[in-house]
Write a protein that holds these residues in place. Sequence first.
Motif, short mmCIF file in Angstrom:
data_model
loop_
_atom_site.label_atom_id
_atom_site.label_comp_id
_atom_site.label_asym_id
_atom_site.label_seq_id
_atom_site.Cartn_x
_atom_site.Cartn_y
_atom_site.Cartn_z
N PRO A 1 1.05 -1.21 -0.08
CA PRO A 1 -0.11 0.06 0.04
C PRO A 1 0.78 1.29 0.09
O PRO A 1 0.62 2.27 -0.67
N ASP A 2 1.84 1.40 0.76
CA ASP A 2 2.71 2.67 0.95
C ASP A 2 3.50 2.76 -0.37
O ASP A 2 3.66 3.88 -0.82
N GLN A 3 3.93 1.63 -0.93
CA GLN A 3 4.58 1.94 -2.32
C GLN A 3 3.64 2.25 -3.39
O GLN A 3 3.98 2.99 -4.39
N ARG A 4 2.46 1.63 -3.38
CA ARG A 4 1.43 2.09 -4.59
C ARG A 4 1.05 3.34 -4.07
O ARG A 4 0.73 4.14 -5.33
N ASP A 5 0.95 3.93 -2.86
CA ASP A 5 0.42 5.59 -2.72
C ASP A 5 1.69 6.28 -3.46
O ASP A 5 1.33 7.55 -4.13
N ARG A 6 2.96 6.08 -3.20
CA ARG A 6 4.23 6.63 -3.84
C ARG A 6 3.90 6.70 -5.46
O ARG A 6 4.25 7.85 -6.16
N ALA A 7 3.89 5.45 -5.82
CA ALA A 7 3.69 5.35 -7.32
C ALA A 7 2.65 6.25 -7.95
O ALA A 7 2.59 7.05 -9.04
N GLY A 8 1.34 6.20 -7.17
CA GLY A 8 0.30 6.96 -7.62
C GLY A 8 0.66 8.40 -7.61
O GLY A 8 0.13 9.44 -8.62
N ARG A 9 1.49 8.98 -6.54
CA ARG A 9 1.75 10.42 -6.49
C ARG A 9 2.63 10.82 -7.90
O ARG A 9 2.49 11.96 -8.35
N LEU A 10 3.45 10.03 -7.86
CA LEU A 10 4.37 10.17 -8.91
C LEU A 10 3.47 10.23 -10.45
O LEU A 10 3.85 11.19 -11.22
N LYS A 11 2.59 9.39 -10.63
CA LYS A 11 1.90 9.42 -11.74
C LYS A 11 0.97 10.69 -11.92
O LYS A 11 0.70 11.33 -12.89
N ASP A 12 0.30 11.07 -10.75
CA ASP A 12 -0.35 12.35 -10.76
C ASP A 12 0.32 13.52 -11.12
O ASP A 12 -0.10 14.60 -11.27
N ARG A 13 1.72 13.51 -10.70
CA ARG A 13 2.35 14.83 -10.54
C ARG A 13 3.52 15.20 -11.46
O ARG A 13 4.02 15.87 -11.51
N PHE A 14 3.65 13.97 -12.50
CA PHE A 14 4.76 14.05 -13.51
C PHE A 14 4.05 13.63 -14.88
O PHE A 14 3.19 12.44 -14.80
N TYR A 15 4.26 14.34 -16.00
CA TYR A 15 3.48 13.97 -17.31
C TYR A 15 4.32 14.44 -18.32
O TYR A 15 5.17 15.37 -18.44
N LEU A 16 4.54 13.46 -19.26
CA LEU A 16 5.53 13.65 -20.25
C LEU A 16 4.84 13.87 -21.65
O LEU A 16 3.98 13.20 -22.18
N ASP A 17 5.10 15.00 -22.09
CA ASP A 17 4.44 15.55 -23.48
C ASP A 17 5.43 15.82 -24.60
O ASP A 17 6.27 16.34 -24.46
N MET A 18 5.37 14.83 -25.39
CA MET A 18 6.31 14.67 -26.40
C MET A 18 6.51 15.59 -27.44
O MET A 18 7.89 16.07 -27.60
N PRO A 19 5.48 16.26 -28.22
CA PRO A 19 5.72 17.03 -29.36
C PRO A 19 6.40 18.32 -28.76
O PRO A 19 6.10 18.86 -27.74
N ALA A 20 7.29 18.98 -29.74
CA ALA A 20 7.73 20.34 -29.61
C ALA A 20 6.67 21.48 -29.48
O ALA A 20 5.24 21.03 -29.92
N TRP A 21 6.93 22.60 -28.85
CA TRP A 21 6.00 23.75 -28.94
C TRP A 21 5.84 23.94 -30.43
O TRP A 21 6.73 24.06 -31.30
N TYR A 22 4.65 24.54 -30.43
CA TYR A 22 4.03 25.03 -31.76
C TYR A 22 4.16 23.80 -32.91
O TYR A 22 4.26 24.22 -34.30
N ARG A 23 4.20 22.70 -32.51
CA ARG A 23 3.85 21.55 -33.54
C ARG A 23 3.01 20.57 -33.03
O ARG A 23 2.90 20.29 -31.85
N GLN A 24 2.20 20.15 -33.94
CA GLN A 24 1.43 18.99 -33.51
C GLN A 24 1.87 17.58 -33.95
O GLN A 24 3.03 17.55 -34.74
N ALA A 25 1.42 16.52 -33.08
CA ALA A 25 2.21 15.26 -33.41
C ALA A 25 1.83 14.85 -34.71
O ALA A 25 0.66 15.24 -35.31
N GLU A 26 2.59 14.41 -35.60
CA GLU A 26 2.36 13.75 -36.98
C GLU A 26 1.38 12.75 -37.01
O GLU A 26 1.13 11.91 -36.07
N ASP A 27 0.81 12.74 -37.92
CA ASP A 27 -0.51 11.73 -38.31
C ASP A 27 0.57 10.39 -39.07
O ASP A 27 1.21 10.54 -40.18
N SER A 28 0.42 9.42 -38.34
CA SER A 28 1.18 8.15 -38.82
C SER A 28 0.36 6.95 -38.86
O SER A 28 0.21 6.19 -37.91
N PRO A 29 -0.39 6.88 -40.09
CA PRO A 29 -1.72 5.85 -39.85
C PRO A 29 -1.13 4.29 -40.13
O PRO A 29 -1.91 3.53 -39.53
N PHE A 30 0.05 4.26 -40.32
CA PHE A 30 0.54 2.78 -40.30
C PHE A 30 1.42 2.56 -39.20
O PHE A 30 2.14 1.59 -39.26
#
Length: 324
Positions: A111-140
């Motif tokens: 339980p205590d490890q799960r709570d710490r993992a949950g806090r990390l998930k809630d407080r860190f987010y990875l956004d890949m595309p650069a500013w002023y750019r949309q992620a490319e459409d890659s249908p395949f």
Amino acid sequence: MRSSRLLSILLLLQTRHQLTARELADELEVSLRTVYRDVEALAAAGVPVYAEQGRAGGYRLVDGYRTRLTGLTEQEAASLFLVGMPGPAAALGLTRPAAAAELKLLAALAPDQRDRAGRLKDRFYLDMPAWYRQAEDSPFLADLADAVLHDRRVRVVYRRWEAPREVERVLEPYGLVLKSGTWYVVSGAGSSGFRTYRVSNVLSLTPTDEVFEREAGFDLATHWQTHLDDFEARRFTDTAVVRVSPALARRLSDLSATLLLKAIADSEAVPDESGWLTFELPIESIGNAAEQLIRYGAGLEVVSPMALRERLLAMSGELVRLYS
């Protein structure tokens, strides 16, 4: 399918303590009726699940109950590296396996490890595309990911920058790389080594049943870094001497002018009596450099080569004629 769903309900209740029928239905993308039936099936199988009534009620497990039925399926194990990266997981068609793998990993923690993992998930987010750019459409992309996982060749029609623009290729996809919101596939090329293709430039794809043998010892991360180093070495074949005004120098960080900033740092440029910085700047070609540098207007002056000065003068004249 139902057994997997029952396990998901059990693990959700174990990791989140209490969920309403509506929350379970939304999480599993099923109807309320299905949730009611599944909970009844769990209770009939001896799982101590019960419902608390009232506005703050919901389904719960008896305090202290834990299950160790957290084994990962093959697809869930393959998607472990995407846990916490919903965008890339969705692009690769692995949203459900990644979510299931994350749930099972959380359920296996104390339980205590799960709570710490949950806090990390809630407080860190990875956004890949650069500013002023949309992620490319890659249908395949999902098809290529499947071929990568199973070492199967694919036939593609690919759009490249030089003539002929559209070419047919048979790829041996060793791996996929996501860089600044753009996906690339690294393909074996026989005696030629490896080649890199931009996934968004794949115009059509035909899977095959042909299995290829991967080169022993191939490491995707090492190959990609070597590819980047080679690309940079081939990209900048000349240099220019430029001057930057004090006003522009203060704004370079805001403009994401990484090449100019690096060139200033490498040259250890010192402002002259007017505050201007003079330094050498690596360039690809006269035409490319002119297109990149004209955006800085009168805040940047090219000292040499003369051909670059003349190209900027010609481009400036075209702007004057256009707007005069």
